[in-house]
Design a protein around this motif. Structure first.
Motif, mmCIF file in Angstrom:
data_model
loop_
_atom_site.group_PDB
_atom_site.id
_atom_site.type_symbol
_atom_site.label_atom_id
_atom_site.label_comp_id
_atom_site.label_asym_id
_atom_site.label_seq_id
_atom_site.Cartn_x
_atom_site.Cartn_y
_atom_site.Cartn_z
ATOM 1 N N ASP A 45 1.009 -1.138 0.001
ATOM 2 C CA ASP A 45 0.243 -0.240 -0.002
ATOM 3 C C ASP A 45 0.983 1.420 0.116
ATOM 4 O OD1 ASP A 45 -2.631 -1.484 -0.016
ATOM 5 O OD2 ASP A 45 -2.580 -1.548 2.244
ATOM 6 N N ILE A 46 2.000 1.336 0.938
ATOM 7 C CA ILE A 46 2.760 2.420 0.772
ATOM 8 C C ILE A 46 3.347 2.906 -0.720
ATOM 9 C CG2 ILE A 46 5.250 3.388 1.324
ATOM 10 C CD1 ILE A 46 4.859 1.771 4.360
ATOM 11 N N MET A 47 3.918 2.031 -1.662
ATOM 12 C CA MET A 47 3.661 2.183 -2.672
ATOM 13 C C MET A 47 2.598 2.757 -3.918
ATOM 14 S SD MET A 47 6.886 2.623 -2.873
ATOM 15 C CE MET A 47 8.411 2.773 -2.206
ATOM 16 N N TYR A 48 1.007 1.748 -3.458
ATOM 17 C CA TYR A 48 -0.056 2.303 -3.992
ATOM 18 C C TYR A 48 -0.495 3.343 -3.732
ATOM 19 C CZ TYR A 48 -4.189 1.181 -5.919
ATOM 20 O OH TYR A 48 -5.787 1.982 -6.272
ATOM 21 N N VAL A 49 0.134 4.513 -3.141
ATOM 22 C CA VAL A 49 -0.882 5.613 -2.772
ATOM 23 C C VAL A 49 0.549 6.270 -2.368
ATOM 24 C CG1 VAL A 49 -2.337 4.106 -1.353
ATOM 25 C CG2 VAL A 49 -0.320 5.825 -0.367
ATOM 26 N N SER A 50 1.488 6.513 -3.658
ATOM 27 C CA SER A 50 2.563 6.845 -3.729
ATOM 28 C C SER A 50 2.524 8.295 -4.414
ATOM 29 C CB SER A 50 4.104 6.265 -4.241
ATOM 30 O OG SER A 50 3.785 5.833 -5.067
ATOM 31 N N PRO A 51 2.571 9.692 -4.057
ATOM 32 C CA PRO A 51 2.553 10.491 -4.419
ATOM 33 C C PRO A 51 3.284 10.763 -6.329
ATOM 34 C CG PRO A 51 4.074 11.131 -3.721
ATOM 35 C CD PRO A 51 3.764 9.737 -2.937
ATOM 36 N N ASN A 52 2.086 11.350 -7.241
ATOM 37 C CA ASN A 52 2.851 11.655 -8.476
ATOM 38 C C ASN A 52 2.521 13.011 -8.292
ATOM 39 O OD1 ASN A 52 3.523 9.355 -9.386
ATOM 40 N ND2 ASN A 52 1.476 9.439 -10.219
ATOM 41 N N PRO A 53 4.167 14.064 -9.786
ATOM 42 C CA PRO A 53 3.766 15.375 -9.560
ATOM 43 C C PRO A 53 2.387 15.755 -9.764
ATOM 44 C CG PRO A 53 5.397 14.985 -10.391
ATOM 45 C CD PRO A 53 4.744 13.933 -9.950
ATOM 46 N N LYS A 54 1.868 17.412 -9.890
ATOM 47 C CA LYS A 54 0.343 17.446 -10.401
ATOM 48 C C LYS A 54 0.630 17.836 -11.450
ATOM 49 C CE LYS A 54 -0.480 20.023 -5.773
ATOM 50 N NZ LYS A 54 -0.556 21.342 -4.420
ATOM 51 N N ASP A 55 2.176 17.755 -12.307
ATOM 52 C CA ASP A 55 1.522 18.737 -13.621
ATOM 53 C C ASP A 55 2.128 17.147 -13.783
ATOM 54 O OD1 ASP A 55 2.372 19.242 -16.170
ATOM 55 O OD2 ASP A 55 4.241 20.917 -15.427
ATOM 56 N N HIS A 56 1.553 16.788 -15.017
ATOM 57 C CA HIS A 56 1.175 15.344 -15.335
ATOM 58 C C HIS A 56 3.051 14.956 -16.485
ATOM 59 C CE1 HIS A 56 -2.039 13.674 -13.238
ATOM 60 N NE2 HIS A 56 -2.744 15.093 -13.554
ATOM 61 N N ARG A 57 3.239 16.395 -16.968
ATOM 62 C CA ARG A 57 4.005 16.340 -17.987
ATOM 63 C C ARG A 57 5.406 15.740 -17.624
ATOM 64 N NH1 ARG A 57 2.997 21.991 -20.079
ATOM 65 N NH2 ARG A 57 3.139 22.494 -18.029
ATOM 66 N N LYS A 58 5.293 15.984 -16.034
ATOM 67 C CA LYS A 58 6.804 15.721 -15.276
ATOM 68 C C LYS A 58 6.754 14.191 -14.880
ATOM 69 C CE LYS A 58 7.108 20.954 -13.122
ATOM 70 N NZ LYS A 58 7.693 21.534 -12.447
ATOM 71 N N PRO A 59 8.268 13.862 -15.453
ATOM 72 C CA PRO A 59 8.416 12.324 -14.686
ATOM 73 C C PRO A 59 7.961 11.970 -12.655
ATOM 74 C CG PRO A 59 10.238 13.463 -14.370
ATOM 75 C CD PRO A 59 9.707 14.424 -14.782
ATOM 76 N N ALA A 60 7.695 11.151 -12.983
ATOM 77 C CA ALA A 60 7.248 10.597 -11.641
ATOM 78 C C ALA A 60 8.045 10.563 -10.947
ATOM 79 C CB ALA A 60 6.124 9.201 -11.741
ATOM 80 N N TYR A 61 7.784 10.795 -9.037
ATOM 81 C CA TYR A 61 8.073 10.115 -8.366
ATOM 82 C C TYR A 61 9.502 9.385 -7.977
ATOM 83 C CZ TYR A 61 7.127 15.188 -6.770
ATOM 84 O OH TYR A 61 6.024 16.438 -7.285
ATOM 85 N N VAL A 62 8.046 8.070 -7.889
ATOM 86 C CA VAL A 62 8.686 6.535 -7.831
ATOM 87 C C VAL A 62 8.954 5.973 -9.208
ATOM 88 C CG1 VAL A 62 7.834 4.564 -6.694
ATOM 89 C CG2 VAL A 62 7.530 6.747 -5.829
ATOM 90 N N LEU A 63 10.147 5.342 -9.693
ATOM 91 C CA LEU A 63 10.441 4.692 -10.687
ATOM 92 C C LEU A 63 9.488 3.349 -10.428
ATOM 93 C CD1 LEU A 63 14.229 5.828 -10.494
ATOM 94 C CD2 LEU A 63 11.624 7.321 -12.102
ATOM 95 N N LEU A 64 9.008 2.237 -9.888
ATOM 96 C CA LEU A 64 8.784 1.846 -10.237
ATOM 97 C C LEU A 64 7.433 1.278 -10.945
ATOM 98 C CD1 LEU A 64 8.773 0.622 -6.013
ATOM 99 C CD2 LEU A 64 11.096 0.008 -7.514
#
Length: 222
Positions: A45-64
């Protein structure tokens, strides 16, 4: 862990923190199995709910990717090398006392703690199961169960650094936190490091290949 099976393990009020009626544990309920499933589910769940940038054009914080996220286990949070997990992080080492009061108590709170609505936690399946379990146990059994989970939680090296209202936080900088990779910029997740489990090991995080390639291209532009 200590076995808490049988009719002696019952709820004191049969109501969860969100007001939902919860049936008491039955004679065939295996508390050890329930607690183990919550522990394993927490990692997913920790990874499932991990955040993403508000700007969807930017790369994700989590690489998995999706497959890697579904394969997340508690062992993931015992890794000192965060390469391949995050693009960048801000981390803070916590003492044993801080690890328990700031982190453990957030992930496995006492019943009636009014914490069910915290962002990230409220979307986590393990967290709902945890609150339901707390509503089904007597006080003395709650102590035993939390002590067992506390023992396991101490083996983790890192988890998201929780705030009073959420599981994950992102910042560009934060006093008292160290940035990895040092050359990275922009918002990134804040994570808590268990100093006791660290035992002198260094936290490492190499930049992802696409960031390295982008940096080389930027240098060529000059």
């Amino acid at each position: 862990m200590a076995t808490l099976e049988g009719p002696d393990v019952q709820a004191s009020d049969g109501e969860s923190d969100d007001g939902e009626d919860i049936p008491p544990l039955g004679e065939n309920d295996n508390i050890d199995a329930i607690v183990e499933s919550i522990w394993v589910q927490m990692a997913f769940d920790i990874m499932y709910v991990s955040p993403n940038p508000k700007d969807h054009r930017k790369p994700a914080y989590v690489l998995l990717d999706q497959e890697a996220r579904t394969s997340t286990t508690p062992a993931t949070f015992q890794r000192s090398d965060l390469t391949g997990i995050f693009r960048s992080v801000l981390y803070r080492e916590l003492t044993s006392s801080q690890w328990e009061t700031v982190v453990f108590d957030s992930f496995f709170p006492l019943p009636n703690s009014a914490a069910l609505k915290r962002q990230g936690f409220r979307a986590a399946s393990y967290y709902k199961k945890w609150h339901h379990l707390m509503a089904r146990l007597r006080r003395r059994d709650i102590v035993v169960v939390r002590n067992e989970l506390r023992r396991q939680f101490r083996t983790l090296l890192w988890v998201p650094h929780p705030d009073t209202d959420r599981m994950w936080r992102t910042r560009s900088s934060m006093r008292g936190f160290t940035r990895l990779p040092a050359s990275s910029t922009g918002p990134c997740p804040l994570i808590a490091i268990n100093r006791q489990a660290l035992q002198g090991t260094r936290i490492t995080l190499n930049p992802p290949i696409d960031d390295v390639e982008q940096g080389e291209m930027d240098e060529e532009d000059f």
